[in-house]
Design a protein around this motif. Structure first.
Motif, PDB file in Angstrom:
ATOM      1  N   ASN A 122      -4.894 -22.576 -20.955  1.00 35.83           N
ATOM      2  CA  ASN A 122      -4.215 -23.872 -21.742  1.00 35.83           C
ATOM      3  C   ASN A 122      -5.490 -24.387 -23.359  1.00 35.83           C
ATOM      4  N   GLU A 123      -4.104 -23.984 -24.493  1.00 35.36           N
ATOM      5  CA  GLU A 123      -4.479 -24.503 -25.733  1.00 35.36           C
ATOM      6  C   GLU A 123      -5.526 -25.587 -25.840  1.00 35.36           C
ATOM      7  N   THR A 124      -4.862 -26.687 -25.672  1.00 39.38           N
ATOM      8  CA  THR A 124      -6.544 -27.801 -25.955  1.00 39.38           C
ATOM      9  C   THR A 124      -7.944 -27.302 -24.984  1.00 39.38           C
ATOM     10  N   GLU A 125      -7.844 -26.417 -23.877  1.00 37.62           N
ATOM     11  CA  GLU A 125      -8.520 -27.055 -23.518  1.00 37.62           C
ATOM     12  C   GLU A 125     -10.006 -26.005 -23.906  1.00 37.62           C
ATOM     13  N   GLN A 126      -8.878 -24.770 -24.144  1.00 40.85           N
ATOM     14  CA  GLN A 126      -9.813 -23.375 -25.164  1.00 40.85           C
ATOM     15  C   GLN A 126      -9.745 -24.310 -26.372  1.00 40.85           C
ATOM     16  N   ILE A 127      -9.537 -24.947 -27.104  1.00 32.47           N
ATOM     17  CA  ILE A 127      -9.901 -25.324 -28.721  1.00 32.47           C
ATOM     18  C   ILE A 127     -11.180 -26.719 -28.496  1.00 32.47           C
ATOM     19  N   LEU A 128     -11.431 -27.365 -26.884  1.00 33.85           N
ATOM     20  CA  LEU A 128     -12.330 -28.052 -26.906  1.00 33.85           C
ATOM     21  C   LEU A 128     -13.248 -27.813 -26.439  1.00 33.85           C
TER      22      LEU A 128
END
Length: 337
Positions: free
Chosen positions: A126-132
């Motif tokens: 998941n893009e959001t989870e990984q960036i966070l």
């Protein structure tokens, strides 16, 4: 009794003399309160990546202690045919191949142009989870994301990441060329505004940048009960804003000579539009806004002005400044729920 108090007695002194003297002071001339040492640049393997790389490389020239991480997150790690065409030398496992391609592309903008170290990080999920996650793992101070207007590509989930992350966020429009001569800082005389001003003054110190402080004021509903006309009350509100600006600058030990003050009347209750219009009039190279984050709810939900600026502004680089320590504390508490 002041005419504004007469019209709005329930507001007491809040609209006239905010108690900003009790807020912790920002000594921009003594230290950089919000240093930008560790930068995370979000890539989606679309043409805007080149803009982000070039812009970040120029920014790092003014940030001698910076380190840059380029991150790309894919739902499924495989190399699409169009990416193979962009990076013909890419071979091997998808993550390693993409990291090599990103590093090779970044070298065009960083090698021999600035001494800032950089590395690529490619993850799936998941893009959001990984960036966070990686913004915390790498203790990131600034996240750089693209603002798209016409380029194809999914782009990063900007609003969600910005609302939750602990770090400050810089949005760079597609085809933006780096220039940092003038920055516009909207202020409402709050501590959040002081964070943004502090960051702007730090940039001024590093690169001789002109700082414009903008206050957007409006005529309150019910002004007619005072017997004044709209135009007359607008003048009263502007004078009040000028008074608050003077108190604000004094409280945070900012010399009036070091900034340019701008006051704009918001007649349509659209402050984001007023900010963007003034930024264009002033030929501002960046807008810097302080983020709300004093409570858990506020940390999750950005202020409406910050959100609206994302909608109306696709032309000017735009930084949302956060209190990293306070927001990291919130993120840890959120994870423990």
């Amino acid at each position: 009794m002041d005419i504004v108090q007469f019209a709005y007695p329930f507001l007491g002194q809040a609209i006239l003399e905010p108690n900003i003297l009790l807020i912790q002071k920002c000594h921009y001339n003594q230290s950089v309160m919000y240093p930008l040492h560790r930068i995370l640049v979000c890539l989606d393997l679309s043409p805007i990546d080149q803009t982000l790389m070039e812009y970040t490389a120029h920014l790092c020239k003014a940030l001698p202690e910076a380190k840059v991480y380029f991150i790309h997150v894919s739902k499924k790690l495989e190399i699409p045919e169009e990416i193979k065409k962009m990076f013909p030398n890419v071979t091997g496992p998808a993550d390693e191949a993409l990291e090599k391609g990103i590093n090779d592309e970044a070298s065009k903008y960083f090698a021999n142009k600035c001494d800032t170290p950089y590395e690529a990080v490619v993850k799936d999920g998941n893009e959001t989870e990984q960036i966070l996650k990686w913004s915390q793992v790498k203790e990131i101070d600034l996240i750089v994301m693209g603002l798209k207007k016409s380029l194809k590509g999914a782009g990063t989930n900007a609003a969600k990441i910005t609302a939750i992350c602990h770090a400050s966020v810089l949005f760079v429009p597609e085809n933006a060329s780096f220039k940092l001569d003038r920055v516009l800082v909207p202020v409402d005389f709050s501590k959040n505004s002081a964070m943004a001003v502090d960051q702007a003054m730090a940039l001024k110190k590093l690169g001789n940048v002109d700082v414009l402080l903008q206050n957007v004021y409006k005529v309150p509903v019910g002004y007619h009960y005072t017997g004044k006309q709209y135009v007359d009350f607008a003048i009263i509100m502007k004078h009040n804003a000028e008074k608050q600006m003077k108190t604000f600058l004094s409280a945070y030990q900012i010399n009036e000579e070091d900034v340019t003050q701008v006051f704009n009347l918001d007649e349509d209750d659209k402050p984001a539009d007023v900010i963007f219009t003034e930024a264009k009039v002033q030929a501002a190279d960046m807008i810097i806004l302080g983020s709300k984050g004093r409570t858990m709810v506020a940390a999750m939900l950005m202020g409406s002005v910050a959100v609206e600026l994302l909608r109306v502004n696709k032309e000017i680089p735009y930084m949302i400044v956060k209190d990293k320590k306070a927001n990291m504390g919130f993120m840890q508490a959120f994870k423990n729920l």
